[in-house]
Design a protein around this motif. Structure first.
Motif, PDB file in Angstrom:
ATOM      1  N   MET A 516      -2.121   8.522 -26.610  1.00 17.22           N
ATOM      2  CA  MET A 516      -3.148   9.991 -26.329  1.00 17.22           C
ATOM      3  C   MET A 516      -4.410  10.000 -26.813  1.00 17.22           C
ATOM      4  N   LYS A 517      -3.830   9.774 -28.874  1.00 15.93           N
ATOM      5  CA  LYS A 517      -4.478   9.759 -30.155  1.00 15.93           C
ATOM      6  C   LYS A 517      -4.622   9.363 -31.101  1.00 15.93           C
ATOM      7  N   THR A 518      -4.482   7.902 -30.787  1.00 13.19           N
ATOM      8  CA  THR A 518      -4.245   6.798 -31.306  1.00 13.19           C
ATOM      9  C   THR A 518      -4.395   5.766 -30.608  1.00 13.19           C
ATOM     10  N   SER A 519      -4.801   4.596 -31.955  1.00  7.66           N
ATOM     11  CA  SER A 519      -5.056   3.168 -30.865  1.00  7.66           C
ATOM     12  C   SER A 519      -3.783   2.350 -30.333  1.00  7.66           C
ATOM     13  N   ILE A 520      -3.014   3.273 -30.590  1.00  5.86           N
ATOM     14  CA  ILE A 520      -2.201   2.598 -29.541  1.00  5.86           C
ATOM     15  C   ILE A 520      -2.585   2.770 -27.995  1.00  5.86           C
ATOM     16  N   ALA A 521      -3.790   3.929 -27.679  1.00  4.67           N
ATOM     17  CA  ALA A 521      -4.199   3.704 -26.451  1.00  4.67           C
ATOM     18  C   ALA A 521      -5.188   2.531 -25.800  1.00  4.67           C
ATOM     19  N   ASP A 522      -5.614   1.719 -27.054  1.00  7.06           N
ATOM     20  CA  ASP A 522      -6.368   0.391 -26.600  1.00  7.06           C
ATOM     21  C   ASP A 522      -5.353  -0.456 -25.993  1.00  7.06           C
ATOM     22  N   CYS A 523      -4.027  -0.124 -26.305  1.00  7.41           N
ATOM     23  CA  CYS A 523      -3.419  -1.150 -25.224  1.00  7.41           C
ATOM     24  C   CYS A 523      -2.735  -1.535 -23.653  1.00  7.41           C
ATOM     25  N   ASN A 524      -4.150   0.031 -23.093  1.00  6.82           N
ATOM     26  CA  ASN A 524      -3.846   0.161 -21.904  1.00  6.82           C
ATOM     27  C   ASN A 524      -3.410  -0.366 -20.632  1.00  6.82           C
ATOM     28  N   MET A 525      -1.813   0.779 -21.380  1.00  5.83           N
ATOM     29  CA  MET A 525      -0.629   0.770 -20.400  1.00  5.83           C
ATOM     30  C   MET A 525      -0.313   2.591 -19.623  1.00  5.83           C
ATOM     31  N   SER A 526       0.296   2.028 -18.746  1.00  6.58           N
ATOM     32  CA  SER A 526       0.274   3.374 -18.324  1.00  6.58           C
ATOM     33  C   SER A 526       1.460   4.002 -19.031  1.00  6.58           C
ATOM     34  N   LYS A 527       2.148   5.236 -19.053  1.00  8.38           N
ATOM     35  CA  LYS A 527       3.245   6.382 -19.745  1.00  8.38           C
ATOM     36  C   LYS A 527       4.143   5.476 -19.687  1.00  8.38           C
ATOM     37  N   ASP A 528       4.798   5.344 -18.580  1.00  9.19           N
ATOM     38  CA  ASP A 528       6.443   4.772 -18.011  1.00  9.19           C
ATOM     39  C   ASP A 528       5.673   2.852 -18.459  1.00  9.19           C
ATOM     40  N   ASP A 529       4.163   2.689 -18.073  1.00  7.96           N
ATOM     41  CA  ASP A 529       4.383   0.830 -18.945  1.00  7.96           C
ATOM     42  C   ASP A 529       4.357   0.950 -20.271  1.00  7.96           C
ATOM     43  N   LEU A 530       4.326   1.995 -21.212  1.00  8.35           N
ATOM     44  CA  LEU A 530       3.855   1.882 -22.302  1.00  8.35           C
ATOM     45  C   LEU A 530       5.554   1.832 -22.571  1.00  8.35           C
TER      46      LEU A 530
END
Length: 540
Positions: A516-530
């Motif tokens: 939600m608040k780090t560059s992990i968001a850049d992977c552009n995946m849904s929560k379940d996919d992550l």
């Protein structure tokens, strides 16, 4: 006696006391001596009593001391600073009781918790810069596969000691052979010190097979101390032995997979930490990039954002590694509207970073939120805030008022309490932090029933918008629980979040909250996919 066992009070064997005293020069009647945990006075056996200021908190033993003609007999708490006695004595000699403090004591950026370590450092505060000291502490030093002092309380203590004092020798004594007549067979160490360093530098040296062996007889101990007197040069510190350490690593197979962390900060205190070698290049590149982005002076950037008057003032409260972490967190908040994960292991000072981020948020005009796992950690964050000069920040405590939610200083004095229930409920219902509070503290448990008990969750949701969150023990805030699901939604609206956890990635379902608040968001995946991707693993 049962009392001495309870209090871990074991008199020093006379030969050890005498030899330690000879190292400190106690046979010279002009030498001023301080013994802060004097017991029955055996450690002063080489001195004339009129030279000695002694301290003992036990009533019976103190009465014994008062019959021996000492210059001054005190009854102070040796775990606290001896105010007025700083750098006063030519010699300090002590054998503090073994045990553990209820709360750690911060020496600069070093968290010290073992009782004997705290008392030893309090004693050394009373030694003149050119003075000598002999200190007995419990246990034997052990080393890891690279020859370094084993990670944990001993490495922290000895890194502090070697960086501030000229340590001549640390002698492992066989407790069974040399101490058993005093009621214990516990192994001990004799630390010999010759003066204080002008500037902090170095760290504990690596294993030396010629010196780091157990001493089993008084004759061996005598020879060792005589060598220390004749060759009063401090032991080489780790920084002086980098080439030997590299060679040792090669010989031992280098299984640790660690690389030295190179701070971008030029602060005076460096903790000599490591990062996984697989991340070393990327970590270095990140901090160098941010240093360039903030104008080339990372210390001045943090000083300015935290509103310290000078870099010297900043240097007194944060180490180089902590300044780097604060700089990266602030940069990510300001430039990206995100934050970062602080995954440092115990002893590096995540609490100081958390306190610094609270200070940053407050001085920037926010009323930040500090969330943690247990209410007793409210006092820990207060003490870290106090250590960085921010004790005046008043917290609004969301948890109900009770003893465990009271915020206490290191002496156990209550500094802040939750407001009375009626006032607290009114503030929560208003969903606004009043002007007389600077920040908010709460445990995660306060928000675990957003459907059944919506008042506190609604309050948090409202104050989160555009605010800064500091989430301690962040792995407990994540996952598929009610708390985890709720907090993922809440922090989406914040200006930035700092997650603190040495085990932040314990489970795959921990990861979505960080996205939600780090560059992990850049992977552009849904929560379940992550979660599924982390569960399956593989090479990135």
């Amino acid at each position: 006696t049962s009392q001495s066992i309870l209090l871990q009070q074991y008199s020093t064997p006379a030969p050890i006391g005498y030899i330690a005293g000879i190292f400190c020069g106690l046979q010279d009647a002009s030498i001023s001596v301080f013994e802060p945990s004097a017991g029955n006075g055996l450690l002063t056996i080489a001195a004339t009593p009129t030279q000695c200021t002694v301290n003992e908190i036990d009533t019976v033993r103190r009465r014994n001391l008062e019959t021996q003609g000492f210059r001054l007999v005190m009854n102070g708490d040796a775990t606290r600073a001896f105010k007025g006695l700083e750098k006063k004595f030519d010699a300090v000699i002590t054998n503090p009781p073994f045990g553990k403090m209820d709360t750690e004591v911060m020496y600069d950026t070093f968290p010290i918790k073992p009782l004997e370590h705290v008392m030893a450092l309090r004693a050394l505060d009373c030694m003149k810069d050119e003075g000598k000291a002999a200190i007995i502490i419990g246990g034997h030093t052990t080393w890891d596969e690279k020859g370094r002092v084993q990670a944990g309380k001993n490495r922290i203590f000895f890194n502090y000691l070697y960086s501030r004092y000229n340590v001549i020798d640390v002698i492992n004594l066989d407790g069974h052979k040399l101490y058993s007549r005093q009621g214990t067979s516990f192994d001990v160490r004799l630390i010999l010190i010759n003066g204080r360093k002008h500037k902090p530098s170095g760290a504990a040296p690596i294993y030396n097979s010629a010196k780091d062996k157990e001493v089993k007889t008084f004759d061996e101990l005598y020879e060792r101390v005589m060598d220390a007197i004749e060759n009063s040069q401090p032991m080489e510190t780790f920084s002086d032995l980098e080439s030997e350490a590299i060679e040792l690593q090669r010989l031992l197979g280098g299984s640790d997979l660690g690389a030295p962390y190179e701070p971008a900060s030029e602060a005076c205190i460096v903790l000599n930490t490591q990062v996984p070698d697989s991340m070393a290049f990327e970590t270095r590149q990140a901090v160098v990039t941010i240093k360039k982005e903030v104008g080339g002076d990372i210390d001045n950037f943090v000083r300015h954002r935290l509103k310290y008057k000078s870099k010297t003032e900043l240097c007194k409260v944060l180490s180089a590694e902590q300044i780097d972490a604060v700089a990266m967190a602030i940069y990510n908040i300001e430039a990206r509207g995100q934050g970062m994960i602080i995954g440092d292991q115990t002893g590096i000072g995540k609490g100081r970073v958390a306190a610094a981020m609270i200070r940053y948020a407050v001085v920037q005009g926010h009323k930040p939120v500090f969330l943690t796992e247990k209410a007793n950690l409210f006092s820990d964050i207060y003490r870290d805030l106090s250590a960085i000069g921010s004790a005046q920040f008043k917290p609004f405590i969301v948890n109900t008022k009770e003893s465990k939610t009271d915020i206490k200083d290191e002496d156990g004095n209550v500094i802040y309490q939750a407001p009375p229930v009626t006032e607290q409920n009114r503030i929560i219902a208003d969903r606004t932090v009043p002007a007389n509070y600077d920040f908010v503290v709460a445990t995660y448990s306060q928000f675990n029933s957003p459907e059944k008990k919506p008042e506190k969750p609604n309050f948090l949701r409202e104050i989160a918008e555009g605010n800064i969150f500091i989430m301690d023990e962040a792995h407990n805030s994540s996952g598929s629980s009610n708390t985890g699901e709720f907090l993922q939604k809440v922090i989406a609206g914040t200006k930035g979040v700092v997650f603190l956890s040495a085990t932040f990635a314990k489970r795959p379902d921990n990861m979505p909250i960080y996205a939600m608040k780090t560059s992990i968001a850049d992977c552009n995946m849904s929560k379940d996919d992550l979660v599924d991707a982390i569960t399956r693993g593989g090479v990135a």
